[in-house]
Structure formats: structure tokens, C-alpha cells
Design a protein around this motif. Structure first.
Motif, PDB file in Angstrom:
ATOM      1  N   LEU A  68       0.790  -1.086  -0.009  1.00  0.00           N
ATOM      2  CA  LEU A  68       0.061  -0.179   0.057  1.00  0.00           C
ATOM      3  C   LEU A  68       0.805   1.300   0.002  1.00  0.00           C
ATOM      4  O   LEU A  68       1.931   1.280   0.439  1.00  0.00           O
ATOM      5  CB  LEU A  68      -0.883   0.149   1.324  1.00  0.00           C
ATOM      6  CG  LEU A  68      -2.248  -0.784   0.996  1.00  0.00           C
ATOM      7  CD1 LEU A  68      -2.147  -2.216   0.872  1.00  0.00           C
ATOM      8  CD2 LEU A  68      -3.083  -0.462   2.097  1.00  0.00           C
ATOM      9  N   ALA A  69       0.350   2.398  -0.540  1.00  0.00           N
ATOM     10  CA  ALA A  69       0.799   3.756  -0.302  1.00  0.00           C
ATOM     11  C   ALA A  69       0.585   4.233   0.903  1.00  0.00           C
ATOM     12  O   ALA A  69      -0.631   4.828   1.128  1.00  0.00           O
ATOM     13  CB  ALA A  69       0.438   4.501  -1.747  1.00  0.00           C
ATOM     14  N   LEU A  70       1.717   4.260   1.735  1.00  0.00           N
ATOM     15  CA  LEU A  70       1.501   4.702   3.076  1.00  0.00           C
ATOM     16  C   LEU A  70       2.267   6.030   3.267  1.00  0.00           C
ATOM     17  O   LEU A  70       3.486   5.819   2.874  1.00  0.00           O
ATOM     18  CB  LEU A  70       1.406   3.885   4.204  1.00  0.00           C
ATOM     19  CG  LEU A  70       0.638   2.571   4.034  1.00  0.00           C
ATOM     20  CD1 LEU A  70       0.825   1.792   5.633  1.00  0.00           C
ATOM     21  CD2 LEU A  70      -0.861   3.264   4.382  1.00  0.00           C
ATOM     22  N   ASP A  71       1.760   6.817   4.135  1.00  0.00           N
ATOM     23  CA  ASP A  71       2.801   8.009   4.629  1.00  0.00           C
ATOM     24  C   ASP A  71       3.057   7.733   6.071  1.00  0.00           C
ATOM     25  O   ASP A  71       4.248   8.188   6.681  1.00  0.00           O
ATOM     26  CB  ASP A  71       2.234   9.321   4.713  1.00  0.00           C
ATOM     27  CG  ASP A  71       1.837   9.879   3.405  1.00  0.00           C
ATOM     28  OD1 ASP A  71       2.616   9.401   2.349  1.00  0.00           O
ATOM     29  OD2 ASP A  71       0.993  10.751   3.055  1.00  0.00           O
ATOM     30  N   LEU A  72       2.661   6.533   6.851  1.00  0.00           N
ATOM     31  CA  LEU A  72       3.062   6.385   8.252  1.00  0.00           C
ATOM     32  C   LEU A  72       4.249   5.191   7.842  1.00  0.00           C
ATOM     33  O   LEU A  72       4.179   4.217   6.981  1.00  0.00           O
ATOM     34  CB  LEU A  72       1.932   5.389   8.789  1.00  0.00           C
ATOM     35  CG  LEU A  72       2.235   4.791  10.242  1.00  0.00           C
ATOM     36  CD1 LEU A  72       2.468   5.752  11.114  1.00  0.00           C
ATOM     37  CD2 LEU A  72       1.378   3.770  10.695  1.00  0.00           C
ATOM     38  N   ARG A  73       5.275   5.556   8.513  1.00  0.00           N
ATOM     39  CA  ARG A  73       6.631   4.693   8.689  1.00  0.00           C
ATOM     40  C   ARG A  73       6.506   3.445   9.841  1.00  0.00           C
ATOM     41  O   ARG A  73       6.464   4.061  10.935  1.00  0.00           O
ATOM     42  CB  ARG A  73       7.863   5.468   8.734  1.00  0.00           C
ATOM     43  CG  ARG A  73       7.817   6.760   7.739  1.00  0.00           C
ATOM     44  CD  ARG A  73       7.741   6.429   6.369  1.00  0.00           C
ATOM     45  NE  ARG A  73       8.855   5.398   5.809  1.00  0.00           N
ATOM     46  CZ  ARG A  73      10.071   6.017   5.282  1.00  0.00           C
ATOM     47  NH1 ARG A  73      10.133   7.318   5.323  1.00  0.00           N
ATOM     48  NH2 ARG A  73      10.929   5.128   5.144  1.00  0.00           N
ATOM     49  N   ILE A  74       6.354   2.445   9.289  1.00  0.00           N
ATOM     50  CA  ILE A  74       6.436   1.360  10.180  1.00  0.00           C
ATOM     51  C   ILE A  74       7.590   0.476  10.200  1.00  0.00           C
ATOM     52  O   ILE A  74       8.243  -0.266   9.370  1.00  0.00           O
ATOM     53  CB  ILE A  74       4.997   0.342   9.778  1.00  0.00           C
ATOM     54  CG1 ILE A  74       3.815   1.091   9.669  1.00  0.00           C
ATOM     55  CG2 ILE A  74       5.079  -0.939  10.751  1.00  0.00           C
ATOM     56  CD1 ILE A  74       2.835   0.109   8.841  1.00  0.00           C
ATOM     57  N   TYR A  75       8.282   0.843  11.703  1.00  0.00           N
ATOM     58  CA  TYR A  75       9.640   0.264  11.907  1.00  0.00           C
ATOM     59  C   TYR A  75       9.585  -1.061  12.706  1.00  0.00           C
ATOM     60  O   TYR A  75       8.918  -1.277  13.283  1.00  0.00           O
ATOM     61  CB  TYR A  75      10.465   1.301  12.383  1.00  0.00           C
ATOM     62  CG  TYR A  75      10.689   2.389  11.366  1.00  0.00           C
ATOM     63  CD1 TYR A  75      11.426   2.250  10.195  1.00  0.00           C
ATOM     64  CD2 TYR A  75      10.205   3.807  11.703  1.00  0.00           C
ATOM     65  CE1 TYR A  75      11.583   3.204   9.174  1.00  0.00           C
ATOM     66  CE2 TYR A  75      10.502   4.791  10.688  1.00  0.00           C
ATOM     67  CZ  TYR A  75      11.371   4.226   9.355  1.00  0.00           C
ATOM     68  OH  TYR A  75      11.495   5.587   8.476  1.00  0.00           O
ATOM     69  N   PRO A  76      10.634  -1.662  12.411  1.00  0.00           N
ATOM     70  CA  PRO A  76      11.032  -3.004  13.291  1.00  0.00           C
ATOM     71  C   PRO A  76      11.253  -2.585  14.742  1.00  0.00           C
ATOM     72  O   PRO A  76      11.942  -1.406  14.868  1.00  0.00           O
ATOM     73  CB  PRO A  76      12.031  -3.747  12.698  1.00  0.00           C
ATOM     74  CG  PRO A  76      12.941  -2.805  11.810  1.00  0.00           C
ATOM     75  CD  PRO A  76      11.833  -1.744  11.422  1.00  0.00           C
ATOM     76  N   GLY A  77      10.985  -3.558  15.758  1.00  0.00           N
ATOM     77  CA  GLY A  77      11.284  -3.094  17.017  1.00  0.00           C
ATOM     78  C   GLY A  77      11.208  -4.446  17.900  1.00  0.00           C
ATOM     79  O   GLY A  77      10.287  -5.343  17.516  1.00  0.00           O
ATOM     80  N   GLU A  78      11.543  -4.276  19.084  1.00  0.00           N
ATOM     81  CA  GLU A  78      11.160  -5.370  20.226  1.00  0.00           C
ATOM     82  C   GLU A  78      11.494  -4.620  21.707  1.00  0.00           C
ATOM     83  O   GLU A  78      12.068  -3.917  21.673  1.00  0.00           O
ATOM     84  CB  GLU A  78      11.858  -6.634  19.926  1.00  0.00           C
ATOM     85  CG  GLU A  78      13.309  -6.387  20.044  1.00  0.00           C
ATOM     86  CD  GLU A  78      14.347  -7.585  19.609  1.00  0.00           C
ATOM     87  OE1 GLU A  78      13.640  -8.794  20.071  1.00  0.00           O
ATOM     88  OE2 GLU A  78      15.475  -7.205  19.135  1.00  0.00           O
ATOM     89  N   GLU A  79      10.799  -5.342  22.731  1.00  0.00           N
ATOM     90  CA  GLU A  79      11.160  -4.779  24.003  1.00  0.00           C
ATOM     91  C   GLU A  79      12.417  -5.921  24.295  1.00  0.00           C
ATOM     92  O   GLU A  79      11.732  -7.299  24.505  1.00  0.00           O
ATOM     93  CB  GLU A  79      10.122  -4.451  25.083  1.00  0.00           C
ATOM     94  CG  GLU A  79      10.529  -4.088  26.348  1.00  0.00           C
ATOM     95  CD  GLU A  79       9.438  -3.617  27.068  1.00  0.00           C
ATOM     96  OE1 GLU A  79       9.540  -3.072  28.234  1.00  0.00           O
ATOM     97  OE2 GLU A  79       8.019  -3.729  26.784  1.00  0.00           O
TER      98      GLU A  79
END
Length: 429
Positions: free
Chosen positions: A168-179
Motif C-alpha cells: 500500500l501507499a502509506l505515509d506512516l513509517r512502520i519500523y521493526p522493534g522489540e522490547e
């Protein structure tokens, strides 16, 4: 949003300090068109006073005639601060009084844009309520530009959130991560943006040998204090940096059951030696736990007074998006060239970020370097409400896509880039 910001289009609103700018004020509705068809008097007040002056000076009005349905004002903004522009119909002309707010920035900050984000969120893959993708969509719905799922000991949910919207064309940047939870260590660490999991390495010889080497190399260590917890923190933060991520020291004053969850000897060592990349200054606390945020802020202020360079973030640590608590209460504004991960991380490390506390029913509070706090208050009052309105529709369409709406993807494509264009409109070109 103030009425003037709804009734008029005024641009640019962010200008380069020390330069001359042409400000255009264009009415959007019939009830305010008087500004576009009759002479006006414009007075511009520097909020802090003229640069280099020790007292308030008399400010003379500028006489302006509208052209092509708009009013244009040329003015030299001679220093970084907020400016108040007051517009009145010229003497003897029918009309009213309007007030607009502008901000002039020095070149380093002018070249950056504000990006709102949450670096610490949970999904139902650990102890949250909703799926990783749902959490991401909800983040855009409340106006965030970047985020990461940081489930306990789990890296995969953050990848799941990104893959759900990969096409999808999104402006939200979804980054990897973990606690990250090092074994035998009470410290909580967030791996924001790292290319691989840190938790997955704890059962490997690499971890045990690495921590042992750090323990052995520690010098000038407090007598009687266990070296392992500190050494394991150092190893984790180093490994997060190797992964290209930001290592965040989380909620040091969380009060759990009958004591602070983190032993204060270890907390003090982490503040003094700063192996972390950023401090989670505020976030994750319910209203009855607000004392913990207050303690963290005051500890940060004392450490900064000692001359320490402490990058900061704010994060919700939310375990549900629809509970009415935590989600959206705490977040970060990063002033960065772009919302790309390297730019965000570099800007946070260079002290171009603030932590925001937006508790329900209370005034918004901002923490961080004074210069940025002052500017962030302006943005949240004058610019970000327009930004957030655009995000609401995008977030709802992301949720609709997850629910099976086959039209949502195309609608998101048509909306892509709106927040960037809004900033381009508001910034002096």
C-alpha cells in the motif's frame, strides 16, 4: 484549532530567520472576505521582542492593499521566535481584527520537519489487545508519522505490522522493534528500528562471551555491585547499534509491586555512563502512576544540569489502542530532514527531539531542550492540528483495508503525500 486557522489559508507560516518573506493571507469563506477587498493595517509583533533590544519597541503598522483576492505582507523576520500578525481593516473601513501566528527558525531547524512517533507499543502477540497491523493503523489515526511494535521478547510482530501494508501507499513509517529483556537483568530496553532481534541472541555463546568480556573490562566500578546487569545492558545497546537501531533505556522509575522495578544502583550507573542511545523520558504510566514520569523528568533535568548529553523520546508503552488509557498520551516529536529511519535516529541522538505528554483533559506538556519545547508548543497549536486531521482519514482507511475493504488501497494511494504537501505549503520556499 483557532478560528483564523480554519477560515483563512495563510502561508508560509514557518520562515527562515534573518530573511525577508512574503506572507499571503487568503480568505476561504464569504464571512471573512473583507480582508481581500479593502485596505488593511498589519502589525507584526515579535513575541520575545526585536533581536538585540532590551525593552519593547513601538511597532508601526504596515498599510496593505489586497490583490487577486488575497492580502500579501512582506516582512523581514530577524530572529528565531514566534511572531504575532494582527490585521485590522484600515481606519474608516468596515471589517474586524484577525490574529495569525508565524515562526521564524534558524537554518539548522528550518531545514527539518516535525515527525510524530511512538517508539514503544505492544500488540496481542505479547500482552497487548490488538493485532500488530491494527496498532499501526490506529497510530496513523491519531496523527503519528512513525511507529514500531515492541512486544516483549518478540521481534516478529513488528515485521508483521509492516508486511500487512507492504503493498500500500502509506505515509506512516512502520519500523521493526522489540522490547529487550536480558536474562537475569531487571532493565527494560527497546530496540527501535534494528535489523535483527536482540532477544534471539540471549541463548547463544555470543551473548555469554560478549557480556563476560565487558564485565572483565569494567574499571572504576562501585565496590560490592554486581557487574553482570550493567554489562548485559552495555552488550544489548551495542548490539542494537550494530543492527542499525536506536537503543532506548525505558521507564527507570517504574514502581512495581513494592519497589522500583530497576535497582537504583544500576539506574545511576546507566545515567552516569550512558551506554544507551536515548532515554524514554516520559510514557507508559497511568494517571495514578504519574509520579514516576515526574521523577524521570526531574532526574533528566539534574543530569542535563551536570552537562550530560541525553537524547530523549516519549512513548506510550500502550497495551491497547481502544482502552481509553495510555495510547496517544505520550509520544515523540523528532525534528529531522525526513522520516527515514537513519534521519530519525541521527536527529534524536543530536538532541533534535522532544517528549510530549498529552493526558486527557489536561494541557499538553512538552519536555526537552528549551528551544525545541518552545517551537513544539507553536506547532501543536498552529500547524499539527491540520496535519492530524489528514492522518485521521488515512488511519481509518488502513483499518478498513484490514477489515477487507477492497477499495481502501486505492483511496490510500490517492491520499498519499498529503502531509508532506501540507508542510511544503506552510514552509517558506
Amino acid at each position: 484549532m483557532r478560528p483564523e486557522n480554519q477560515y483563512f489559508d495563510i502561508y508560509p507560516r514557518i520562515v527562515l530567520a534573518g530573511s525577508e518573506a512574503v506572507i499571503t493571507i487568503r480568505p476561504l469563506f464569504d464571512h471573512c472576505r473583507w480582508i481581500a477587498d479593502r485596505p488593511c493595517e498589519v502589525t507584526i509583533f515579535p513575541a520575545e521582542n526585536a533581536i538585540g533590544k532590551s525593552d519593547w519597541n513601538e511597532v508601526s503598522p504596515i498599510h496593505c492593499l489586497p490583490q487577486n483576492g488575497a492580502l500579501q505582507v512582506t516582512y523581514c523576520f530577524d530572529g528565531e521566535q514566534e511572531y504575532i500578525m494582527r490585521i485590522r481593516a484600515a481606519q474608516g473601513e468596515p471589517g474586524g481584527t484577525l490574529e495569525f501566528r508565524l515562526y521564524a527558525l534558524e537554518a539548522d531547524l528550518f531545514a527539518r520537519r516535525p515527525y510524530k512517533g511512538d517508539t514503544h507499543l505492544h500488540s496481542c502477540r505479547s500482552d497487548g489487545r490488538e493485532s500488530p497491523a491494527y496498532v499501526a493503523a490506529a497510530c496513523r489515526r491519531i496523527g503519528l508519522d512513525f511507529m514500531a511494535i515492541t512486544d516483549h521478547r518478540l521481534y516478529a510482530p513488528s515485521l508483521e505490522a509492516a508486511s500487512a501494508f507492504a503493498d500500500l501507499a502509506l505515509d506512516l513509517r512502520i519500523y521493526p522493534g522489540e522490547e529487550v529483556h536480558p536474562p537475569g537483568n531487571r532493565a527494560h530496553i527497546v530496540n527501535f528500528g534494528g535489523r535483527f532481534s536482540i532477544n534471539a541472541l540471549f541463548d547463544t555463546p555470543e551473548y555469554r562471551a560478549g557480556v563476560a568480556a565487558i564485565e572483565k573490562a569494567l574499571t572504576d566500578f562501585p565496590a560490592g555491585v554486581d557487574r553482570y546487569p550493567y554489562a548485559s545492558c552495555v552488550w544489548c545497546f551495542d548490539k542494537i547499534r550494530q543492527a542499525g537501531g536506536l537503543g532506548i533505556f525505558c521507564h527507570p522509575y517504574w514502581f512495581y509491586e513494592h519497589h522500583y522495578d530497576l535497582p537504583q544502583t544500576l539506574c545511576t550507573l546507566l545515567f552516569e555512563r550512558q551506554p544507551y542511545d536515548a532515554l524514554e523520558l516520559i510514557g507508559g504510566y497511568h494517571l495514578y502512576e504519574s509520579e514516576s514520569n515526574n521523577l524521570q523528568v526531574m532526574r533528566y533535568c539534574e543530569e542535563r544540569a551536570r552537562g550530560r548529553h541525553i537524547p530523549i523520546v516519549g512513548a506510550s508503552d500502550a497495551h491497547g489502542c481502544e482502552t481509553g488509557e495510555l495510547f496517544g498520551w505520550f509520544y515523540t516529536i523528532v525534528f529531522a530532514p525526513t522520516s527515514d529511519l537513519p534521519d530519525l535516529i541521527a536527529s534524536i541522538k543530536d538532541l533534535y527531539s522532544v517528549a510530549v505528554e498529552a493526558l486527557p483533559g489536561e494541557v499538553v506538556r512538552v519536555y526537552g531542550p528549551f528551544r525545541l519545547v518552545r517551537y513544539a508548543h507553536y506547532l501543536m497549536r498552529e500547524i499539527l492540528p491540520s496535519h492530524d486531521e489528514l492522518c485521521v482519514e488515512e488511519g481509518r482507511l488502513m483499518q478498513a483495508h484490514l477489515a477487507g475493504d477492497t477499495n481502501a488501497a486505492e483511496m490510500l494511494r490517492l491520499l498519499a503525500g498529503r502531509t508532506a504537501r501540507l508542510y511544503e505549503h506552510f514552509w517558506q520556499q
